[in-house]
Motif scaffolding. Structure first.
Motif, PDB file in Angstrom:
ATOM      1  N   ILE A 100       0.834  -1.198   0.000  1.00  0.00           N
ATOM      2  CA  ILE A 100       0.000   0.000   0.000  1.00  0.00           C
ATOM      3  C   ILE A 100       0.867   1.247   0.000  1.00  0.00           C
ATOM      4  O   ILE A 100       2.058   1.190   0.311  1.00  0.00           O
ATOM      5  N   ILE A 101       0.249   2.380  -0.342  1.00  0.00           N
ATOM      6  CA  ILE A 101       0.893   3.687  -0.266  1.00  0.00           C
ATOM      7  C   ILE A 101       0.196   4.450   0.847  1.00  0.00           C
ATOM      8  O   ILE A 101      -1.030   4.587   0.848  1.00  0.00           O
ATOM      9  N   GLY A 116       4.845   3.976   8.964  1.00  0.00           N
ATOM     10  CA  GLY A 116       5.597   4.768   8.006  1.00  0.00           C
ATOM     11  C   GLY A 116       5.046   6.167   7.874  1.00  0.00           C
ATOM     12  O   GLY A 116       4.118   6.563   8.575  1.00  0.00           O
ATOM     13  N   ASP A 117       5.650   6.923   6.974  1.00  0.00           N
ATOM     14  CA  ASP A 117       5.310   8.322   6.759  1.00  0.00           C
ATOM     15  C   ASP A 117       4.518   8.477   5.460  1.00  0.00           C
ATOM     16  O   ASP A 117       4.356   7.515   4.703  1.00  0.00           O
ATOM     17  N   LEU A 118       4.067   9.676   5.202  1.00  0.00           N
ATOM     18  CA  LEU A 118       3.304   9.998   4.000  1.00  0.00           C
ATOM     19  C   LEU A 118       4.096   9.610   2.754  1.00  0.00           C
ATOM     20  O   LEU A 118       5.262   9.954   2.621  1.00  0.00           O
ATOM     21  N   GLY A 119       3.488   8.863   1.858  1.00  0.00           N
ATOM     22  CA  GLY A 119       4.115   8.491   0.599  1.00  0.00           C
ATOM     23  C   GLY A 119       4.915   7.216   0.644  1.00  0.00           C
ATOM     24  O   GLY A 119       5.395   6.762  -0.400  1.00  0.00           O
ATOM     25  N   ASP A 120       5.083   6.613   1.796  1.00  0.00           N
ATOM     26  CA  ASP A 120       5.848   5.369   1.884  1.00  0.00           C
ATOM     27  C   ASP A 120       5.053   4.214   1.299  1.00  0.00           C
ATOM     28  O   ASP A 120       3.847   4.107   1.499  1.00  0.00           O
ATOM     29  N   LYS A 121       5.755   3.344   0.569  1.00  0.00           N
ATOM     30  CA  LYS A 121       5.167   2.090   0.107  1.00  0.00           C
ATOM     31  C   LYS A 121       5.537   1.053   1.137  1.00  0.00           C
ATOM     32  O   LYS A 121       6.714   0.821   1.403  1.00  0.00           O
ATOM     33  N   ASN A 175      -2.719   4.066  -8.988  1.00  0.00           N
ATOM     34  CA  ASN A 175      -2.748   4.805  -7.720  1.00  0.00           C
ATOM     35  C   ASN A 175      -1.439   5.530  -7.439  1.00  0.00           C
ATOM     36  O   ASN A 175      -1.443   6.586  -6.810  1.00  0.00           O
ATOM     37  N   VAL A 176      -0.328   4.983  -7.895  1.00  0.00           N
ATOM     38  CA  VAL A 176       0.965   5.659  -7.718  1.00  0.00           C
ATOM     39  C   VAL A 176       0.967   6.973  -8.496  1.00  0.00           C
ATOM     40  O   VAL A 176       1.403   8.013  -7.980  1.00  0.00           O
ATOM     41  N   GLU A 227       1.228  10.711  -6.790  1.00  0.00           N
ATOM     42  CA  GLU A 227       2.288  11.670  -7.131  1.00  0.00           C
ATOM     43  C   GLU A 227       1.697  13.009  -7.560  1.00  0.00           C
ATOM     44  O   GLU A 227       2.270  14.061  -7.298  1.00  0.00           O
ATOM     45  N   ALA A 228       0.535  12.986  -8.202  1.00  0.00           N
ATOM     46  CA  ALA A 228      -0.125  14.232  -8.595  1.00  0.00           C
ATOM     47  C   ALA A 228      -0.655  14.988  -7.372  1.00  0.00           C
ATOM     48  O   ALA A 228      -0.674  16.221  -7.367  1.00  0.00           O
ATOM     49  N   ARG A 229      -1.078  14.265  -6.343  1.00  0.00           N
ATOM     50  CA  ARG A 229      -1.647  14.889  -5.138  1.00  0.00           C
ATOM     51  C   ARG A 229      -0.640  15.072  -4.009  1.00  0.00           C
ATOM     52  O   ARG A 229      -0.984  15.562  -2.945  1.00  0.00           O
ATOM     53  N   ARG A 230       0.610  14.674  -4.202  1.00  0.00           N
ATOM     54  CA  ARG A 230       1.600  14.655  -3.132  1.00  0.00           C
ATOM     55  C   ARG A 230       1.745  16.011  -2.432  1.00  0.00           C
ATOM     56  O   ARG A 230       1.765  16.083  -1.208  1.00  0.00           O
TER      57      ARG A 230
END
Length: 149
Positions: free
Chosen positions: A3-4, A13-18, A43-44, A48-51
């Motif tokens: 998951i992301i 984990g932190d925001l954006g971690d897989k 979803n990746v 990345e667009a919403r990061r």
């Protein structure tokens, strides 16, 4: 299940971690609560667009939690309960009692934010109670349990 993470999750984990989690934890908790999405190619790209938007939102939540910590740190509250001669309570003081006492003192607090790792208090006295406001922000309040007159 890979998951992301869409926000920081304690011990994961932190925001954006897989991250790789057990299927049930991902399907039944992280994804429905909006904390993660499955790590598919589509979803990746969406992530990345919403990061930038998600990072800005996470920073705002952290700032708000630190402001609440400044107000709560060192707060002293008192709760009176019926007790026996030796100070043992007829009942206990739990998370909801503490949260309502802090709210009456003028600071908003939810019962899920109160940490009682050893369970509810059953004896009169003074205690330090940890408040978990954010994954990175904890506050400490002083609780005094007094016997009712």
């Amino acid at each position: 299940m890979e998951i992301i993470l869409l926000q920081k999750v304690d011990n994961l984990g932190d925001l954006g971690d897989k991250v790789l989690v057990k299927n049930g934890f991902g399907r039944n908790f992280l994804i429905p609560s909006g904390k993660a999405v499955p790590a598919t190619v589509e979803n990746v790209k969406v992530f990345e667009a919403r990061r930038a938007e998600l990072e800005k939102e996470a920073a705002a939540k952290l700032t708000a939690a630190e402001a609440r910590k400044a107000k709560l740190d060192g707060l002293e509250i008192s709760i009176s309960c019926k007790s026996g001669e030796e100070g043992r309570l007829f009942g206990s003081v739990g998370t909801s009692d503490i949260a309502s006492a802090v709210t009456e003192a003028g600071q908003e607090l939810e019962k899920r934010e109160v940490l009682l790792p050893n369970g509810p208090f059953r004896v009169t006295g003074e205690y330090e109670v940890d408040i978990h406001l954010h994954t990175d922000v904890n506050a400490t309040i002083k609780l005094t349990i007094t016997p009712e007159a």
